[in-house]
Write a protein that holds these residues in place. Sequence first.
Motif, PDB file in Angstrom:
ATOM      1  N   PHE A 290       0.844  -1.187   0.000  1.00 30.26           N
ATOM      2  CA  PHE A 290       0.000   0.000   0.000  1.00 30.26           C
ATOM      3  C   PHE A 290       0.886   1.245   0.000  1.00 30.26           C
ATOM      4  O   PHE A 290       1.829   1.342   0.794  1.00 30.26           O
ATOM      5  N   TYR A 291       0.562   2.206  -0.863  1.00 26.32           N
ATOM      6  CA  TYR A 291       1.322   3.449  -0.968  1.00 26.32           C
ATOM      7  C   TYR A 291       0.418   4.640  -0.654  1.00 26.32           C
ATOM      8  O   TYR A 291      -0.673   4.770  -1.224  1.00 26.32           O
ATOM      9  N   PHE A 292       0.890   5.481   0.236  1.00 25.62           N
ATOM     10  CA  PHE A 292       0.199   6.735   0.544  1.00 25.62           C
ATOM     11  C   PHE A 292       0.572   7.772  -0.507  1.00 25.62           C
ATOM     12  O   PHE A 292       1.751   7.954  -0.823  1.00 25.62           O
ATOM     13  N   LEU A 293      -0.428   8.468  -1.048  1.00 24.53           N
ATOM     14  CA  LEU A 293      -0.171   9.493  -2.059  1.00 24.53           C
ATOM     15  C   LEU A 293      -0.332  10.905  -1.506  1.00 24.53           C
ATOM     16  O   LEU A 293       0.583  11.712  -1.563  1.00 24.53           O
ATOM     17  N   GLU A 294      -1.509  11.219  -0.950  1.00 20.51           N
ATOM     18  CA  GLU A 294      -1.741  12.564  -0.447  1.00 20.51           C
ATOM     19  C   GLU A 294      -3.051  12.611   0.326  1.00 20.51           C
ATOM     20  O   GLU A 294      -3.812  11.635   0.352  1.00 20.51           O
ATOM     21  N   VAL A 295      -3.297  13.757   0.953  1.00 26.49           N
ATOM     22  CA  VAL A 295      -4.557  13.980   1.676  1.00 26.49           C
ATOM     23  C   VAL A 295      -5.039  15.391   1.389  1.00 26.49           C
ATOM     24  O   VAL A 295      -4.246  16.336   1.357  1.00 26.49           O
ATOM     25  N   ASN A 296      -6.331  15.506   1.174  1.00 28.51           N
ATOM     26  CA  ASN A 296      -6.979  16.803   0.986  1.00 28.51           C
ATOM     27  C   ASN A 296      -7.890  17.047   2.190  1.00 28.51           C
ATOM     28  O   ASN A 296      -8.912  16.377   2.338  1.00 28.51           O
ATOM     29  N   PRO A 297      -7.539  18.004   3.074  1.00 28.43           N
ATOM     30  CA  PRO A 297      -8.327  18.217   4.296  1.00 28.43           C
ATOM     31  C   PRO A 297      -9.778  18.601   4.046  1.00 28.43           C
ATOM     32  O   PRO A 297     -10.630  18.386   4.917  1.00 28.43           O
ATOM     33  N   VAL A 298     -10.080  19.171   2.878  1.00 24.99           N
ATOM     34  CA  VAL A 298     -11.456  19.576   2.582  1.00 24.99           C
ATOM     35  C   VAL A 298     -11.994  18.827   1.369  1.00 24.99           C
ATOM     36  O   VAL A 298     -12.865  19.315   0.645  1.00 24.99           O
ATOM     37  N   GLY A 299     -11.499  17.613   1.160  1.00 20.56           N
ATOM     38  CA  GLY A 299     -11.923  16.820   0.014  1.00 20.56           C
ATOM     39  C   GLY A 299     -13.378  16.411   0.085  1.00 20.56           C
ATOM     40  O   GLY A 299     -13.996  16.358   1.161  1.00 20.56           O
ATOM     41  N   GLN A 300     -13.937  16.102  -1.076  1.00 20.31           N
ATOM     42  CA  GLN A 300     -15.332  15.683  -1.150  1.00 20.31           C
ATOM     43  C   GLN A 300     -15.518  14.288  -0.564  1.00 20.31           C
ATOM     44  O   GLN A 300     -14.594  13.465  -0.601  1.00 20.31           O
ATOM     45  N   PHE A 301     -16.709  14.030  -0.023  1.00 21.44           N
ATOM     46  CA  PHE A 301     -16.976  12.685   0.490  1.00 21.44           C
ATOM     47  C   PHE A 301     -18.230  12.066  -0.108  1.00 21.44           C
ATOM     48  O   PHE A 301     -18.502  10.891   0.095  1.00 21.44           O
ATOM     49  N   GLY A 302     -18.994  12.821  -0.897  1.00 22.09           N
ATOM     50  CA  GLY A 302     -20.178  12.254  -1.531  1.00 22.09           C
ATOM     51  C   GLY A 302     -19.827  11.122  -2.479  1.00 22.09           C
ATOM     52  O   GLY A 302     -20.536  10.121  -2.571  1.00 22.09           O
ATOM     53  N   MET A 303     -18.689  11.257  -3.182  1.00 21.69           N
ATOM     54  CA  MET A 303     -18.282  10.231  -4.142  1.00 21.69           C
ATOM     55  C   MET A 303     -17.896   8.919  -3.458  1.00 21.69           C
ATOM     56  O   MET A 303     -17.904   7.858  -4.084  1.00 21.69           O
ATOM     57  N   THR A 304     -17.565   9.006  -2.164  1.00 26.28           N
ATOM     58  CA  THR A 304     -17.272   7.799  -1.389  1.00 26.28           C
ATOM     59  C   THR A 304     -18.520   7.287  -0.687  1.00 26.28           C
ATOM     60  O   THR A 304     -18.768   6.082  -0.621  1.00 26.28           O
ATOM     61  N   SER A 305     -19.307   8.201  -0.190  1.00 24.47           N
ATOM     62  CA  SER A 305     -20.486   7.849   0.597  1.00 24.47           C
ATOM     63  C   SER A 305     -21.529   7.087  -0.208  1.00 24.47           C
ATOM     64  O   SER A 305     -22.016   6.034   0.225  1.00 24.47           O
ATOM     65  N   LYS A 306     -21.869   7.597  -1.374  1.00 27.92           N
ATOM     66  CA  LYS A 306     -23.007   7.040  -2.118  1.00 27.92           C
ATOM     67  C   LYS A 306     -22.731   5.674  -2.734  1.00 27.92           C
ATOM     68  O   LYS A 306     -23.519   4.752  -2.546  1.00 27.92           O
ATOM     69  N   PRO A 307     -21.625   5.466  -3.470  1.00 28.12           N
ATOM     70  CA  PRO A 307     -21.405   4.131  -4.038  1.00 28.12           C
ATOM     71  C   PRO A 307     -21.263   3.044  -2.972  1.00 28.12           C
ATOM     72  O   PRO A 307     -21.602   1.887  -3.227  1.00 28.12           O
ATOM     73  N   CYS A 308     -20.763   3.425  -1.798  1.00 28.03           N
ATOM     74  CA  CYS A 308     -20.492   2.438  -0.749  1.00 28.03           C
ATOM     75  C   CYS A 308     -21.600   2.360   0.310  1.00 28.03           C
ATOM     76  O   CYS A 308     -21.477   1.587   1.266  1.00 28.03           O
ATOM     77  N   ASN A 309     -22.647   3.168   0.143  1.00 21.53           N
ATOM     78  CA  ASN A 309     -23.742   3.192   1.137  1.00 21.53           C
ATOM     79  C   ASN A 309     -23.231   3.449   2.549  1.00 21.53           C
ATOM     80  O   ASN A 309     -23.702   2.852   3.514  1.00 21.53           O
TER      81      ASN A 309
END
Length: 323
Positions: A290-309
């Motif tokens: 596993f490789y860490f790339l980056e973090v966005n403190p104010v990133g969107q979460f709808g794109m994660t929330s909806k497909p994964c319920n």
Amino acid sequence: MIIIFSEAFDMSTDEVCDWLAYYGEPFVRINGNDFSDESFSYSLVYENGKPEVYFNMKGKTIHHTDISYVWFRRDEMVSEPKSFRNITDRKLRNKVSEHALRELTRTKDYFYATMLHLPHLGNHLKKEVNKFTALFCAAKNGLKIPETILSNDQAQQQAFLDSHASIIKSIKDTDFFTTGTDVTFISYTATVDKDEVGKNVFPNLIQQKIDKEVEIRIFFAKGKCYPMAIFSQLDSKTSVDFRRYNYKKPNRYVPYKLPLHIETALIKTMQELDLDTGSIDLIKATDGSFYFLEVNPVGQFGMTSKPCNYYIEKDIAQLLTLK
């Protein structure tokens, strides 16, 4: 009373507000641009060494003692006050407008800072994270990171490209560029070859290209991870950067279970970065690493929330209500 600081067109904020309304929880949403709206009044008063904060929206006055929780979701640039548009001298108007925007931006920041002593999610002072700081911190806490170079030295870049299959990415953020004919260009992460280094080099952020088994986007909130797998490597258009969306044949998004040691390392990394929320990007390589790339403190979460319920919007609403 819950105070939400956001931007006007953030759909994730809209949906959290919907949940708060469903729960019957009182809240006020203040978008960054409201600070330049002359119908929105606010005061920050220091008396006897203590700050007093007042907001007045739609005839309702809110004092900081009325506030139970603050969510610093997103910041937003302020716009020129309407009253300044009456200045007929264009050069003078531009100069006055620039000064006013600086004053309003700093005013907004003062109010944000004064609210940090209250229970809160997010932090306006942490809306951006230096990519190298995040990489160093992740490595320190046991996460693998790609070999990386940030340089404007042609020889150094050439040596890196000679020894690695590489990608090039933005140093700060992805940006949009619109021409006079309204054609829009978007910056993406892309592969870069060793013969693409120019003589007069602008600084470039180049990383080792990782052969992906799967890409992982994780939304993080108050110590909880919401991971999602993105099968971007199965499409040549999205294999390097999934944001080059294939709308005719979208990538598959599914819930993902992180190994415990990776999740623990991510939590430690976020704690050390002093972030209690953010969108994290990982890659699982074909060799299982596993490789860490980056973090966005104010990133969107709808794109994660909806497909994964995951119903992240509901969880955040409950967090804000201290339930």
